[in-house]
Scaffold this active site. Sequence first.
Site, PDB file in Angstrom:
ATOM      1  N   HIS A   1       0.744  -1.289   0.074  1.00  0.00           N
ATOM      2  CA  HIS A   1      -0.045  -0.070   0.070  1.00  0.00           C
ATOM      3  C   HIS A   1       0.843   1.196  -0.095  1.00  0.00           C
ATOM      4  CE1 HIS A   1      -3.575  -2.214   0.689  1.00  0.00           C
ATOM      5  NE2 HIS A   1      -2.903  -3.075   1.643  1.00  0.00           N
ATOM      6  N   LEU A   2       0.948   2.011  -0.947  1.00  0.00           N
ATOM      7  CA  LEU A   2       1.863   3.307  -1.257  1.00  0.00           C
ATOM      8  C   LEU A   2       1.110   4.405  -0.797  1.00  0.00           C
ATOM      9  CD1 LEU A   2       3.770   2.268  -4.435  1.00  0.00           C
ATOM     10  CD2 LEU A   2       4.522   2.113  -2.050  1.00  0.00           C
TER      11      LEU A   2
ATOM     12  N   ASN B   1      -6.787   0.641  -2.869  1.00  0.00           N
ATOM     13  CA  ASN B   1      -7.794   1.119  -1.686  1.00  0.00           C
ATOM     14  C   ASN B   1      -7.059   2.739  -1.371  1.00  0.00           C
ATOM     15  OD1 ASN B   1      -5.409   0.009  -0.686  1.00  0.00           O
ATOM     16  ND2 ASN B   1      -6.390  -0.441   1.403  1.00  0.00           N
TER      17      ASN B   1
ATOM     18  N   GLY C   1      -3.091  -2.692  10.145  1.00  0.00           N
ATOM     19  CA  GLY C   1      -2.029  -2.759   9.076  1.00  0.00           C
ATOM     20  C   GLY C   1      -0.930  -2.559   9.558  1.00  0.00           C
TER      21      GLY C   1
ATOM     22  N   ASP D   1       1.787  -7.163   2.341  1.00  0.00           N
ATOM     23  CA  ASP D   1       0.804  -6.197   2.793  1.00  0.00           C
ATOM     24  C   ASP D   1       1.353  -4.994   3.499  1.00  0.00           C
ATOM     25  OD1 ASP D   1      -1.627  -5.376   3.114  1.00  0.00           O
ATOM     26  OD2 ASP D   1      -2.122  -6.777   4.600  1.00  0.00           O
TER      27      ASP D   1
ATOM     28  N   HIS E   1      -8.925 -10.243  -0.887  1.00  0.00           N
ATOM     29  CA  HIS E   1      -8.829 -10.214   0.585  1.00  0.00           C
ATOM     30  C   HIS E   1     -10.092 -10.781   0.924  1.00  0.00           C
ATOM     31  CE1 HIS E   1      -8.646  -7.530   4.278  1.00  0.00           C
ATOM     32  NE2 HIS E   1      -9.917  -8.324   4.517  1.00  0.00           N
TER      33      HIS E   1
HETATM   34 ZN   LIG Z   1      -6.111  -7.184   2.879  1.00  0.00          ZN
END
Ligand SMILES: [Zn+2]
Length: 445
Positions: free
Chosen positions: A68-69, A100, A329, A310, A185
């Site tokens: 996730h950037l 997302n 996260g 992740d 997911h």
């Molecule tokens: Zn996920």
Amino acid sequence: MKVLLRGGQVFLDEQLRRVDLSLVSEGDDSPLVVDMIAEPGQIDPSGYQALDLDGKLVLPGLADVHVHLREPGFSYKETIPTGTAAAARGGFTTVCAMPNLNPAPDTLEELQTQQDDYAARALVEVFPYACLTKGGNGRGELLDYEALATEAVGFSDDGFGVQSETLMGEVMTRVAAAGGIVAQHCEDLELSGDGYINDGEYAKTHGHIGKPGASEWTQLERDLRLVQETGCDYHACHVSTTKSVQLIREAKAKGLPVTAEAAPHYLVLSDDMLQDNGRFRMNPPIRSRADMEAVAGALVDGTIDLVATDHAPHSAQEKDVPLKDAANGVVGLEVSVPVVYTHFVRNGRMTIADFIRVMSTAGRERFKLGGGVIKQGIAADLIVFDPEAVGPVDPTQFLSKGHATPFQGNELYGRVDLTICQGVPVWDPGSLVFSSGSEAEGVVR
Ligand SMILES: [Zn+2]
């Protein structure tokens, strides 16, 4: 520029070999290309900047298919430059970025805008996912998968499972027709309820709300049925339960087009190790010891194809709080290599060839990313790895804006000393390549 990597072991043709490598660029702005691969001492070092790599390994650049950037939309958590600098420091020259985001890449136009941003600001290669449904929250409308497939590495509503079976069936039919891959997911939100850590002993004894493993595997089970009906390529994200592992094993035995990933924390941590701090919270949660052992065993036997981090950075305000209040996260790009090296290679559970497969090749093949080989005549895409370097995980050293990791303080082996991505040094803390004072744009030191 001419660089000689000598005295190390180089991963070539699926094994470590004691050879020297020369890298040559035509000008300071051109990529370093692998020029010669020769027996030790065979390349005349005159004219080269020589790096002595005794005891070190030269490995292909690694790939992480799940990061996730956070841009656009959440640059207070991470930016494209900081996230890809973390990738470079962690040994990854290729990453796949989850969608997302805000705006979410659910149209070709938005996806192209994000592609342009990666091209301009990323230190390593970035392949973006597009959403699975409109808005990316597991409940949206169908998208133009045909158009999106021209730019997207895959389709995902990561963070949410697609809740409706009818919708998921329709999505898979169309993604299959577009030649795409669904990266799901798996999570049934009704079964998850308000749970935020594993529904196990620790949750019970410490008064937390648990999330059962069934919230993951029941949806996986449903999806695998749909894969059988639709023939859609399917990748199960961050597998965390014993039952999920079984389902994937059965699906593969049937010949279904299914792959799966595990994140470092599911491989070596279990809920008896939890502390009441947000750096132990992610989704799915760290599970029981039996689950951890099943997931780790599945990585070793190939049921789980690859490790993906992740990498999910958040601000300190969102993470440095008790479990019940924390965002889901943890960061992973800067710990994945030492965790997997220490817990799987150094102790003999996996070979270095297995390591390269789960950390690079399997993901590159599954998502058609290319790269991942050291070969004469092509741009150098490699890392220099010191397998004997040992020390505690120190998040204050992270290049990611996110510092929350359950591995904080763990003594781990293995350090990336140099990362060259597509011929450009992107992580060079010891000024190995740039000792002469030359500068490359964007290099992190
Ligand atoms: Zn996920």
